[in-house]
Design a protein around this motif. Structure first.
Motif, mmCIF file in Angstrom:
data_model
loop_
_atom_site.group_PDB
_atom_site.id
_atom_site.type_symbol
_atom_site.label_atom_id
_atom_site.label_comp_id
_atom_site.label_asym_id
_atom_site.label_seq_id
_atom_site.Cartn_x
_atom_site.Cartn_y
_atom_site.Cartn_z
ATOM 1 N N ASP A 184 42.789 132.076 -15.709
ATOM 2 C CA ASP A 184 44.118 131.745 -15.598
ATOM 3 C C ASP A 184 44.717 131.257 -16.709
ATOM 4 O O ASP A 184 45.937 131.522 -17.060
ATOM 5 N N ARG A 185 43.980 130.430 -17.532
ATOM 6 C CA ARG A 185 44.270 129.708 -18.790
ATOM 7 C C ARG A 185 44.433 130.692 -19.868
ATOM 8 O O ARG A 185 45.636 130.807 -20.604
ATOM 9 N N ARG A 186 43.354 131.586 -19.771
ATOM 10 C CA ARG A 186 43.410 132.735 -20.907
ATOM 11 C C ARG A 186 44.605 133.483 -20.670
ATOM 12 O O ARG A 186 45.208 134.124 -21.642
ATOM 13 N N ALA A 187 45.272 133.907 -19.370
ATOM 14 C CA ALA A 187 46.332 134.721 -19.166
ATOM 15 C C ALA A 187 47.445 133.963 -19.512
ATOM 16 O O ALA A 187 48.505 134.755 -19.589
ATOM 17 N N LEU A 188 47.566 132.792 -19.921
ATOM 18 C CA LEU A 188 48.691 132.256 -20.512
ATOM 19 C C LEU A 188 48.461 132.218 -21.968
ATOM 20 O O LEU A 188 49.572 132.461 -22.970
ATOM 21 N N ILE A 189 47.296 132.607 -22.697
ATOM 22 C CA ILE A 189 47.308 132.597 -24.034
ATOM 23 C C ILE A 189 47.345 133.758 -24.583
ATOM 24 O O ILE A 189 48.089 134.248 -25.563
ATOM 25 N N ALA A 190 46.879 134.724 -23.825
ATOM 26 C CA ALA A 190 46.945 136.268 -24.245
ATOM 27 C C ALA A 190 48.655 136.821 -24.598
ATOM 28 O O ALA A 190 48.428 137.322 -25.606
ATOM 29 N N PRO A 191 49.493 136.583 -23.605
ATOM 30 C CA PRO A 191 50.606 137.086 -24.130
ATOM 31 C C PRO A 191 51.253 136.511 -25.196
ATOM 32 O O PRO A 191 51.780 137.033 -26.194
ATOM 33 N N ASN A 192 51.060 134.958 -25.530
ATOM 34 C CA ASN A 192 51.215 134.528 -26.915
ATOM 35 C C ASN A 192 50.692 135.137 -28.088
ATOM 36 O O ASN A 192 51.340 135.233 -28.961
ATOM 37 N N HIS A 193 49.427 135.494 -27.730
ATOM 38 C CA HIS A 193 48.765 136.061 -29.218
ATOM 39 C C HIS A 193 49.477 137.547 -29.362
ATOM 40 O O HIS A 193 49.596 137.930 -30.431
ATOM 41 N N GLN B 280 60.359 145.336 -27.453
ATOM 42 C CA GLN B 280 59.143 145.802 -27.452
ATOM 43 C C GLN B 280 58.469 145.389 -25.727
ATOM 44 O O GLN B 280 57.646 146.105 -25.200
ATOM 45 N N ILE B 281 58.819 144.154 -25.204
ATOM 46 C CA ILE B 281 58.391 143.775 -24.159
ATOM 47 C C ILE B 281 59.032 144.579 -23.091
ATOM 48 O O ILE B 281 58.395 145.054 -22.032
ATOM 49 N N GLU B 282 60.393 144.906 -23.324
ATOM 50 C CA GLU B 282 61.161 145.649 -22.245
ATOM 51 C C GLU B 282 60.559 147.389 -22.270
ATOM 52 O O GLU B 282 60.751 147.772 -21.162
ATOM 53 N N ASP B 283 60.047 147.636 -23.352
ATOM 54 C CA ASP B 283 59.594 148.982 -23.215
ATOM 55 C C ASP B 283 58.344 149.307 -22.652
ATOM 56 O O ASP B 283 57.743 150.261 -22.753
ATOM 57 N N ILE C 131 46.963 141.120 -23.855
ATOM 58 C CA ILE C 131 47.563 141.623 -22.835
ATOM 59 C C ILE C 131 47.248 143.133 -22.841
ATOM 60 O O ILE C 131 47.222 143.501 -24.017
ATOM 61 N N SER C 132 47.197 144.057 -21.703
ATOM 62 C CA SER C 132 47.118 145.345 -21.764
ATOM 63 C C SER C 132 48.468 145.989 -22.037
ATOM 64 O O SER C 132 48.266 147.086 -22.324
ATOM 65 N N ASN C 133 49.577 145.422 -21.435
ATOM 66 C CA ASN C 133 50.757 145.886 -21.835
ATOM 67 C C ASN C 133 51.805 145.015 -21.927
ATOM 68 O O ASN C 133 51.833 143.829 -21.386
ATOM 69 N N THR C 134 52.698 145.303 -22.946
ATOM 70 C CA THR C 134 53.618 143.976 -23.243
ATOM 71 C C THR C 134 54.401 143.515 -22.275
ATOM 72 O O THR C 134 55.080 142.458 -22.272
ATOM 73 N N ARG C 135 54.621 144.381 -21.117
ATOM 74 C CA ARG C 135 55.498 143.689 -20.003
ATOM 75 C C ARG C 135 54.912 142.564 -19.621
ATOM 76 O O ARG C 135 55.584 141.748 -18.741
ATOM 77 N N GLU C 136 53.524 142.380 -19.717
ATOM 78 C CA GLU C 136 52.952 141.050 -19.261
ATOM 79 C C GLU C 136 53.406 139.775 -19.808
ATOM 80 O O GLU C 136 53.015 138.705 -19.330
ATOM 81 N N ALA C 137 54.051 139.909 -20.806
ATOM 82 C CA ALA C 137 54.524 138.869 -21.548
ATOM 83 C C ALA C 137 55.951 138.270 -21.052
ATOM 84 O O ALA C 137 56.371 137.106 -21.086
ATOM 85 N N LYS C 138 56.564 139.415 -20.443
ATOM 86 C CA LYS C 138 57.793 139.014 -19.512
ATOM 87 C C LYS C 138 59.030 138.675 -20.238
ATOM 88 O O LYS C 138 59.930 139.372 -20.338
ATOM 89 N N ALA C 139 58.890 137.802 -21.162
ATOM 90 C CA ALA C 139 60.004 137.252 -22.071
ATOM 91 C C ALA C 139 59.650 136.554 -23.379
ATOM 92 O O ALA C 139 58.406 136.038 -23.336
#
Length: 872
Positions: free
Chosen positions: A507-516, A571-574, A640-648
């Motif tokens: 769960d913590r890594r899931a917060l880090i990955a989109p930032n990376h 890129q996130i929206e795409d 993350i596996s897809n940019t949509r996971e970054a959300k915003a």
């Protein structure tokens, strides 16, 4: 110190070309020697140098240190050269060390006799300009400890390189490196820029005015700085960047004080240098504008304090000139560093020119005290102090422990079975650890991510029959992943050999990955908006934010920050897939548009991360310019596996952290949504406030300004909001100005009427209260008006009903001042309201007090005081 010799002699050149093999690990000495020997043949066959002029040196051993002679080097050289030209030397000449401590080892060298037709063996390693070293090999196999002892390194290395300018001077038959066509065009440019006399090649006492030395220093330093900046470095306050700043400031000082160059002369030399070297080093041409801007900025900054610093030095030097010992104090050296930006070695150089020395120890003491004062206490992660050095990793190898296989770190949401291979206490390896022990655990395999490349480490636990081991920090040392933490439970105990299950906090890594991943997209967006000069200087990827440092010479306008944020958001929206796979370092670096961090050492093979296209496609067609439109980087982090996971994505701030280096802080996912929502709410508040006026608007604007400044919202939105708030502030200022004008007119009118009434009633003074709040200007103007026109003593008071404070102003014409002293009259009125006032001048004085409710009493006392003084 080499830096102290720059420009003083004709051989040392600080910018050396490493034309051979560098930092080879566990290399076969014999093969490298054979290649090295073949170079000596190349000197003869290709460069047509006389073979009889070539000498070789090797390490002859040191009995005191217990070091045997390098007979292997000797024997290999004897296959190329006769014994009379293969010479042994001791530690002074053929044992290379980087300093008092650190890696070191024996070396072997090629020397060339410029004159020939003689036995020059006695001149080798004897600082003779006619017999110079042109190539060397250093076998880095020891570490010099702080006690002076030598400890064998667990991994041996070899450095080799050639003195490019020295070989050039030989080929062009010049006794000095500076007389070659490598330097003369730069000297011509220096003369044109400064108006100094032409370069004449003098050194030492012959160079009476130090002008020739200044030429050499300035030319050397413009070369060093241009190459370093082109490679992505920049003058700064720490480490190698501070070395560049010291070099630049030394050159500017010589150019200004000795060559009498005008402001900005140094950055003006960049183009001339690029003209000399740009054909061979195309990166100089690509980055020429940026190089000039960075040097120009640094030069301008130092120029502001240079002349004052030189004057400070001259005064300090004069004070100690006649003192025994002639030592410039550490305090003076520190002030020159701290206040005027003079590096210590520059102060030492200037002191040497005055035949003085510097109290270096005193300087270092003051420096350490300053660091201690400024060193903020940083809370470290538990266990963060446990570090494995080279001896510890070497011990693991001796114990037969293999480096940790961490390939499973890229697998998510899955427990990982492993075995404990070693337990490290921070100073030694132990067989077990019990509850409460802070230790580092080395596993056979792991699914934990060790901190590297800017990404923070994973946390979690190791579970097994022993109970639980809480993992609070994960670091990698020499391929061994160290899981740092403590044993849990009341009587837990872990042993080497225990089986364990890695339970990563995903769960913590899931917060880090989109930032990376968004750090990669940010890197791409910055280059798109600002240009190709943008290079990553560092990054930190945390669960709650990302921070990205990059090369850029000035603040980024809000409009450009908006463009950057929108590119990442697009890129996130795409909903682009994020791909990663390993490739050889050579194949990876061939991909057009690939980004890498300057100074970073990458493994081979290396992991390539691409956003929007498969890595296989990039490797199949590496020169395709289409890859310039996507983000591709060398990276070993988790994504993350897809940019949509970054959300915003929200770019919160942009600031300068050093000359030529900027920093961006940003957030993703829900935090980004919250930042944007907060910005919108502020926008609505500002819109609503614009409908108000008067004191209500004034209070709302003050509140909005503070809250917007402190808010975590997109930087470009913050800039927009500040503009809107500024417009409201203008509205408030206009209203205040109108009120102020009205107050002045109101106060003058009332004062004039009251004075006329008092005059008709035969009174010599007038006291009254006007309702203008604490508007001291209005009260004063009223007094001055009556004071000038009616020649009557006047006291005007006003009270603020909200704060209950009161203001009082008095004016007494010159004819009455012998009887009614203005400050005394003012004091009589201020006492009841507990106020304070000034002495005033020209018969006018004013003050105010917090107890405005007693203003009527104050006016009564002031009336009695004036009557007593004027009619008594």
């Amino acid at each position: 110190m080499i830096s102290m010799m720059w420009g003083k002699i004709l051989i040392i050149i600080p910018f050396l070309r490493c034309l051979g093999i560098g930092h080879l690990v566990i290399i076969l000495r014999r093969r490298l020697f054979q290649w090295h020997g073949s170079f000596s043949q190349r000197l003869v066959e290709v460069y047509k140098l006389p073979t009889d002029n070539i000498y070789a040196t090797y390490f002859g051993g040191d009995d005191k240190l217990g070091l045997p002679p390098d007979n292997e080097a000797r024997d290999i050289w004897l296959t190329f050269l006769p014994p009379t030209r293969v010479l042994p030397f001791g530690c002074k000449d053929n044992f290379w060390e980087m300093g008092d401590t650190g890696p070191c080892g024996p070396c072997t060298e090629i020397h060339f006799d410029r004159l020939g037709h003689r036995d020059a063996s006695a001149l080798v390693n004897n600082d003779d300009p006619t017999c110079i070293e042109i190539w060397n090999l250093v076998f880095i196999q020891f570490n010099r400890e702080s006690d002076g002892s030598l400890k064998p390194l667990p991994a041996k290395h070899v450095d080799t390189g050639m003195g490019f300018e020295r070989l050039t001077s030989i080929l062009q038959n010049k006794m000095s490196n500076y007389d070659t066509d490598v330097f003369m065009p730069i000297f011509n440019a220096i003369q044109q820029a400064t108006g100094a006399r032409p370069y004449s090649g003098k050194i030492g006492d012959d160079d009476v005015d130090n002008v020739d030395m200044a030429y050499r220093v300035v030319a050397d330093h413009i070369r060093t700085l241009s190459f370093a900046i082109a490679d992505g470095s920049c003058p700064g306050n720490e480490g190698r960047e501070y070395v560049l700043r010291r070099i630049l400031r030394r050159a500017v000082r010589y150019g200004k004080e000795v060559l009498k160059g005008p402001d900005g002369f140094f950055s003006g030399l960049v183009s001339s240098f690029v003209e000399v070297m740009g054909g061979i080093f195309p990166e100089l041409r690509r980055h020429e504008v940026n190089i000039k801007k960075i040097i120009e900025s640094e030069e301008e900054s130092f120029g502001k304090t240079l002349l004052k610093g030189i004057e400070k030095f001259k005064k300090a030097a004069q004070d100690v000139k006649d003192v025994e010992g002639k030592v410039l104090s550490g305090q003076d050296a520190f002030v020159l560093w701290d206040t005027y930006g003079f590096p210590l070695d520059l102060t030492q150089l200037m002191a040497t020119e005055k035949r003085l020395s510097v109290d270096v120890e005193g300087f270092k003491t003051l420096m350490e005290e300053a660091r201690e004062r400024s060193r903020s206490a940083q809370t470290k992660h538990a266990g963060g102090a446990i570090v494995m050095d080279a001896d510890a990793t070497s011990e693991l190898h001796k114990r037969g422990v293999a480096p940790t296989d961490d390939s499973s770190k890229f697998i998510w949401f899955q427990d990982h079975e492993t075995v404990i291979k070693a337990i490290y206490s921070g100073s030694e390896f132990v067989d077990s650890a019990v509850t409460g022990d802070e230790v580092g655990v080395v596993l056979k395999t792991t699914s934990y991510y060790a901190e590297q490349g800017g990404q923070i480490f994973d946390t979690g636990s190791l579970e097994g029959s022993f109970g639980s081991f809480q993992v609070r920090n994960v670091q990698s040392y020499g391929g061994f992943v160290l899981h740092i933490g403590s044993v849990g439970g009341e009587c837990g105990r872990i042993f080497v050999g225990d089986k364990a299950t890695c339970k990563v906090d995903y769960d913590r890594r899931a917060l880090i990955a989109p930032n990376h991943t968004c750090t990669h997209m940010l890197n791409f967006a910055l280059r798109e908006v600002l240009g190709d000069h943008v290079d990553q200087k560092g990054s930190i990827v945390l669960p709650d934010k990302l921070r990205f440092d990059f090369s850029h010479g000035k603040p980024i306008p809000a409009d450009d920050l908006k463009k950057v944020e929108l590119i990442v958001t697009k890129q996130i929206e795409d909903e682009l897939d994020v791909f990663a796979r390993e490739a050889t370092l050579t194949d990876a670096k061939s991909i057009v548009g690939l980004r890498a961090v300057f100074g970073e050492v990458y493994p081979d093979p290396v992991r390539v991360v691409a956003i929007g296209r498969k890595v296989e496609e990039l490797l199949a067609d590496p020169n395709n310019n289409e890859w310039l439109s996507i983000s591709t980087e060398l990276c070993g982090g988790t994504h993350i596996s897809n940019t949509r996971e970054a959300k915003a994505f929200a770019l919160l701030s942009e600031e300068g952290i050093a000359k030529g280096t900027r920093r961006i802080t940003a957030v993703t996912t829900d935090q980004a949504f919250q930042a944007k929502k907060l910005a919108s709410s502020f926008d609505q508040e500002i819109s609503d406030a614009s409908k108000d006026d008067g004191i209500i608007l004034e209070k709302k604007v003050a509140s909005l300004k503070y809250r917007v400044d402190e808010a975590a919202i997109p930087a470009w939105r913050k800039a927009e909001l500040r503009t809107k708030i500024s417009q409201l502030q203008d509205q408030v200022r206009k209203a205040q100005k109108k009120i102020a004008e009205e107050n002045i007119q109101k106060a003058i009118k009332a004062a004039t009427e009251m004075a006329e009434t008092a005059h008709k009633n035969g009174k010599a003074f007038c006291i009254f209260c006007v309702d203008v709040g604490l508007d001291t200007l209005a009260v004063r103007e009223a007094v001055l008006k009556v004071f000038e026109n009616k020649k009557m003593a006047m006291m005007v008071c006003s009270r603020d009903e909200t704060t209950k404070k009161a203001v009082v102003c008095v004016g007494v014409p010159k004819k009455d001042q012998t009887k009614l002293e203005p400050s005394e009259w003012l004091e009589a009125a201020l006492n009841p309201i507990k106020g304070k006032g000034g002495k005033g001048k020209n018969g006018v004085a004013q003050g105010q007090g917090p107890n405005g409710e007693c203003l009527n009493e104050a006016m009564e006392l002031a009336t009695k005081f004036a009557e007593m003084k004027l009619t008594g």
